[in-house]
Structures are given as structure tokens and as C-alpha cells.
Design an enzyme around this catalytic site. Structure first.
Site, PDB file in Angstrom:
ATOM      1  N   LYS A 125     -85.744 -23.749 -24.948  1.00  0.00           N
ATOM      2  CA  LYS A 125     -86.104 -25.074 -24.776  1.00  0.00           C
ATOM      3  C   LYS A 125     -87.064 -25.791 -25.985  1.00  0.00           C
ATOM      4  O   LYS A 125     -87.324 -26.798 -26.107  1.00  0.00           O
ATOM      5  CB  LYS A 125     -86.637 -25.403 -23.552  1.00  0.00           C
ATOM      6  CG  LYS A 125     -85.719 -25.018 -22.516  1.00  0.00           C
ATOM      7  CD  LYS A 125     -86.025 -25.629 -21.119  1.00  0.00           C
ATOM      8  CE  LYS A 125     -84.368 -25.448 -20.253  1.00  0.00           C
ATOM      9  NZ  LYS A 125     -84.802 -26.007 -18.599  1.00  0.00           N
ATOM     10  N   LYS A 206     -74.452 -21.976 -21.036  1.00  0.00           N
ATOM     11  CA  LYS A 206     -74.198 -22.249 -19.631  1.00  0.00           C
ATOM     12  C   LYS A 206     -74.084 -23.938 -19.294  1.00  0.00           C
ATOM     13  O   LYS A 206     -74.851 -24.632 -19.959  1.00  0.00           O
ATOM     14  CB  LYS A 206     -75.357 -21.544 -18.978  1.00  0.00           C
ATOM     15  CG  LYS A 206     -76.536 -22.489 -18.938  1.00  0.00           C
ATOM     16  CD  LYS A 206     -77.520 -21.641 -17.726  1.00  0.00           C
ATOM     17  CE  LYS A 206     -78.564 -22.434 -17.761  1.00  0.00           C
ATOM     18  NZ  LYS A 206     -79.049 -23.234 -16.461  1.00  0.00           N
ATOM     19  N   LYS A 209     -78.154 -29.008 -16.657  1.00  0.00           N
ATOM     20  CA  LYS A 209     -78.550 -30.465 -16.521  1.00  0.00           C
ATOM     21  C   LYS A 209     -79.246 -31.155 -17.734  1.00  0.00           C
ATOM     22  O   LYS A 209     -78.788 -32.376 -18.073  1.00  0.00           O
ATOM     23  CB  LYS A 209     -79.669 -30.603 -15.387  1.00  0.00           C
ATOM     24  CG  LYS A 209     -78.939 -29.923 -13.791  1.00  0.00           C
ATOM     25  CD  LYS A 209     -80.218 -30.685 -12.867  1.00  0.00           C
ATOM     26  CE  LYS A 209     -80.692 -29.485 -12.314  1.00  0.00           C
ATOM     27  NZ  LYS A 209     -81.932 -28.760 -12.751  1.00  0.00           N
TER      28      LYS A 209
HETATM   29  P1  ATP Z   1     -81.892 -27.513 -16.842  1.00  0.00           P
HETATM   30  O1  ATP Z   1     -80.711 -27.402 -17.951  1.00  0.00           O
HETATM   31  O2  ATP Z   1     -82.989 -28.737 -16.962  1.00  0.00           O
HETATM   32  O3  ATP Z   1     -82.843 -26.118 -17.143  1.00  0.00           O
HETATM   33  P2  ATP Z   1     -80.407 -26.487 -15.075  1.00  0.00           P
HETATM   34  O4  ATP Z   1     -79.018 -26.753 -14.879  1.00  0.00           O
HETATM   35  O5  ATP Z   1     -80.544 -24.946 -15.935  1.00  0.00           O
HETATM   36  O6  ATP Z   1     -81.507 -27.114 -15.426  1.00  0.00           O
HETATM   37  P3  ATP Z   1     -82.294 -25.299 -12.810  1.00  0.00           P
HETATM   38  O7  ATP Z   1     -82.950 -26.529 -12.123  1.00  0.00           O
HETATM   39  O8  ATP Z   1     -83.067 -25.025 -13.982  1.00  0.00           O
HETATM   40  O9  ATP Z   1     -81.027 -26.119 -13.524  1.00  0.00           O
HETATM   41  O10 ATP Z   1     -81.626 -24.337 -11.995  1.00  0.00           O
HETATM   42  C1  ATP Z   1     -81.576 -24.353 -10.425  1.00  0.00           C
HETATM   43  C2  ATP Z   1     -80.903 -23.181 -10.025  1.00  0.00           C
HETATM   44  O11 ATP Z   1     -79.381 -23.259 -10.393  1.00  0.00           O
HETATM   45  C3  ATP Z   1     -81.345 -21.871 -10.634  1.00  0.00           C
HETATM   46  O12 ATP Z   1     -81.195 -20.855  -9.574  1.00  0.00           O
HETATM   47  C4  ATP Z   1     -80.526 -21.442 -12.024  1.00  0.00           C
HETATM   48  O13 ATP Z   1     -80.331 -20.339 -12.020  1.00  0.00           O
HETATM   49  C5  ATP Z   1     -78.980 -21.932 -11.240  1.00  0.00           C
HETATM   50  N1  ATP Z   1     -78.376 -22.402 -12.496  1.00  0.00           N
HETATM   51  C6  ATP Z   1     -78.531 -23.226 -13.469  1.00  0.00           C
HETATM   52  N2  ATP Z   1     -77.530 -23.450 -14.254  1.00  0.00           N
HETATM   53  C7  ATP Z   1     -76.619 -22.575 -13.493  1.00  0.00           C
HETATM   54  C8  ATP Z   1     -75.222 -22.116 -14.125  1.00  0.00           C
HETATM   55  N3  ATP Z   1     -74.553 -22.687 -15.148  1.00  0.00           N
HETATM   56  N4  ATP Z   1     -74.565 -21.258 -13.475  1.00  0.00           N
HETATM   57  C9  ATP Z   1     -75.063 -20.709 -12.235  1.00  0.00           C
HETATM   58  N5  ATP Z   1     -76.186 -21.134 -11.959  1.00  0.00           N
HETATM   59  C10 ATP Z   1     -76.942 -21.896 -12.459  1.00  0.00           C
END
Ligand code: ATP
Ligand code: LTN
Length: 338
Positions: A125, A206, A209
């Protein structure tokens, strides 16, 4: 969490304590739902469960106040629409419980600069940013405080959070050794299927968001027509083979993984059910649309009633603070603060 009581000899079963959290960094996507939120909803049935929105963590990247405000409300509505129920779990906002930031300072003084620099999320990040916020480096310590305040046994998360959980365990263990038994050392719970849903357009990354690609990320609240379009356009490969092999066939494997997570069918078994990518994509789209449909309907009902949502979060933070205050006081005393 069961055994024979040493005093009575009777069999006992203790409720496990479960906690997890999500950033209000954008719209809830399929990866969040399959990798994390779905487990949370199941866990609230027979555990003492705590779920919250980490609005303070969202400040580690540049986010406008309006976006943070609106994302926080939308994320809370998404969690309730997904099935979190205030009668079964404690649901709140991180910034409403001041003990999270207070414990963070105490833990920052037991974590090392080197171990924070090694976190892959910090490296990813921080990459390419003109100025990296200090909070992005100390992000995992705030996360450790989030967990350790509540004497948690299990933390259900997606695969990307394993390293942060390891750091939490190390920080807790080190604190306990240096200052006496204070924190419960938690364990990560990562689902076997769905722990890492990949971007449909770039299956090496992955689904996320904050780096959401318009066609690669399926929003939980997306219109069914958009979901169908995104899955139809998902990157597969030129081999035309349907095989479950992340390394060599990441796009197809991701589709099989999504279908497996939604239907509960083994992904290897699914490889036998389809003879071309068109058939597979149609089945994935149908399964995803049906799984998300009730959540989407409920989401718009909840958003129409923001006062109820605020009341759920207020009541949740009141309950959380009672527990957090006790642990913070214990940690303060252990370190010698008057
Ligand atoms: P950001 O991109 O802002 O980091 P994010 O999409 O990674 O957001 P988080 O809020 O960081 O989402 O994560 C919330 C939950 O969703 C965490 O437990 C994380 O491990 C899970 N998670 C996030 N992305 C994935 C994915 N692509 N597949 C499975 N689990 C996920
Ligand atoms: N870093 C996590 C969010 C998070 C979290 C937590 C998860 C902050 N505090 C405590 C579990 C427990 C993420 O990006 N998903």
C-alpha cells in the site's frame, strides 16, 4: 472450547470469543463476503462475537471526509444486510471505543520498527505513494489492539490478513512475557475455500475495495445484470481447459473457487461438470446472483432507515467499551502506569 470441569467433573462447553473487522475503504465485494463476512454471520450463532468497522484504519490512506462518512454508513448497512444481528453479536465502529487508540500506544512501545517494515501490506500500500502516512506503518499495531482488548480466541479473516494476525500473536506473547499474563493470544481462522478471491480481470491480484477495477470486482450490491456481464468478461485462458490450478490457470481456478464457495461443492468435482468456459461462467453468474439477491434487497431497506443503523452502532460501542476498558486498565497497570 470444551472439557471436563476440574472441580465438578462435569462436561462443560465454553462459548468461544470471536472478533473480526472490515475497513470502510469502498463497497463490500464478493471476496469480502466469501472470505470473511459469511463466516462472521455463521459464527454469531454460537459464539460470543464482536464485529466492527475500522474507520481509524481507513485514515492510513488519503480518503476524503465525505467518502469516509458515506463508506462507513454503507459498510454498516452491508454488514447488517449480510446477516449480522445485534441480538447475536456486538456490532460497532472502532472510533467509538477510545480504548483502541489508547492500547495502540502501549503496544507500539512493545512492537519493533523492523517487524512493522516487514509487513507485506505496508510495502504494497505504500508503494508508489509520494508520502506514506506514519499510520500505515503502525496499522498492524492498531489491529493488534483491536483484537487484544477483547480476550479473543478466534479471528475469522481472509488469507491476506494472516501476517497481521501473526504479528498480533507475537506482540501479545512478548507483552505477556515482559509484563506478566495480560492478553489472550488469538488464532486466525481462514476458510479453506474462498479465502482469496481474485480480481476477474487480473487474476494475479486479489479482489480488493481500494484497488477495485470496474470489471474485475463484483460488488455485493451490484445489479444482477452487471454481475452477469462481469463474469461473462472474466479473464480465463487460451488452453480452453477447465482445471483447478491456481498457478497455471488462475482465471478459471478463480471461477471454480467462487462457484465452490457459493454452492459448497468441491472445486475438483466442479471441473467435471462443465465442458467449456461459457457453461462454467453461466453457472457461476447464476449462483452468485442468487446468493447475493436477498442481501441486496435488505441493504436498500436498511439504508432507508439510517437512524436505526446509528442506534445499532451506538448500542454496540457501549457494550464493547465495558470489556475494552477492563483490558486497557490491566495493560496499563502491568506496564507500571499509575
Ligand atoms: P482494501 O482493498 O481497502 O484493503 P479489502 O477489500 O482488502 O480492502 P478489507 O476491509 O481489508 O478488504 O478486508 C475485510 C475482510 O475481507 C478481511 O478479513 C479480508 O481478509 C477479507 N478479504 C478481503 N479481500 C478478500 C478477497 N479478495 N478474498 C477473500 N477475502 C478477502
Ligand atoms: N486489517 C484488516 C482489518 C482489521 C481487522 C482488525 C481484522 C482491522 N482490525 C481486527 C480482524 C481483526 C483488513 O484489512 N481486513
Amino acid at each position: 472450547m470444551s472439557g471436563l470441569c476440574p472441580l465438578t467433573g462435569n462436561y462443560y462447553k465454553k462459548m468461544a470469543k470471536v472478533l473480526s473487522a472490515i475497513q470502510p475503504s469502498g463497497d463490500l465485494h464478493l471476496g469480502n463476503y466469501l472470505g470473511a463476512v459469511r463466516q462472521w454471520v455463521a459464527s454469531q450463532e454460537d459464539n460470543d462475537s464482536y464485529f466492527f468497522i475500522v474507520d481509524l484504519h481507513a485514515l492510513t490512506l488519503d480518503i476524503s471526509p465525505e467518502t469516509l462518512r458515506s463508506n462507513t454508513i454503507k459498510t454498516a448497512a452491508s454488514l447488517v444486510a449480510s446477516g449480522l444481528d445485534q441480538a447475536k453479536c456486538t456490532l460497532f465502529l472502532q472510533s467509538h471505543v477510545p480504548q483502541h487508540t489508547a492500547l495502540t500506544w502501549l503496544l507500539e512501545c512493545t512492537a519493533s520498527y523492523g517487524e512493522l517494515l516487514r509487513m507485506t501490506q505496508f510495502k504494497d500500500k505504500g508503494k508508489g505513494q509520494e508520502s506514506v502516512r506514519a499510520g500505515l506503518l503502525t496499522y498492524p499495531v492498531l489491529m493488534a489492539a483491536d483484537i487484544l482488548l477483547y480476550n479473543i480466541d478466534f479471528v475469522p479473516v481472509g488469507d491476506d490478513q494472516k501476517q497481521h494476525l501473526e504479528l498480533t500473536r507475537n506482540v501479545a506473547g512478548r507483552f505477556n512475557n515482559r509484563y506478566g499474563d495480560t492478553f489472550v493470544v488469538p488464532e486466525a481462522k481462514v476458510p479453506e475455500i474462498g479465502a482469496r478471491i481474485m480480481d476477474l480481470q487480473n487474476p494475479a491480484n486479489k479482489m480488493s475495495k481500494s484497488t477495485a477495477t470496474p470489471l474485475g470486482t463484483i460488488g455485493v450490491m451490484d445489479d444482477p445484470k452487471d454481475i452477469e456481464k462481469k463474469i461473462k468478461k472474466a479473464v480465463t485462458d487460451s488452453s480452453m481447459l477447465i482445471c483447478y490450478d491456481r498457478e497455471n490457470h488462475p482465471g478459471v481456478t478463480n471461477l471454480l473457487e467462487i462457484l465452490s464457495a457459493v454452492t459448497g461443492t468441491n472445486p475438483l468435482k466442479l471441473t467435471e461438470d462443465f465442458s467449456n468456459y461459457g457453461e462454467l461462467k453461466k453457472a457461476v453468474a447464476e449462483a452468485v446472483i442468487e446468493a447475493l439477491r436477498p442481501i441486496r434487497t435488505k441493504y436498500y431497506e436498511i439504508l432507508d432507515n439510517e437512524d436505526t443503523l446509528s442506534e445499532i452502532l451506538r448500542a454496540g460501542s457501549e457494550k464493547a467499551e465495558v470489556i475494552a476498558a477492563v483490558t486497557l486498565e490491566k495493560a496499563r497497570r502491568a506496564m507500571g502506569l499509575l
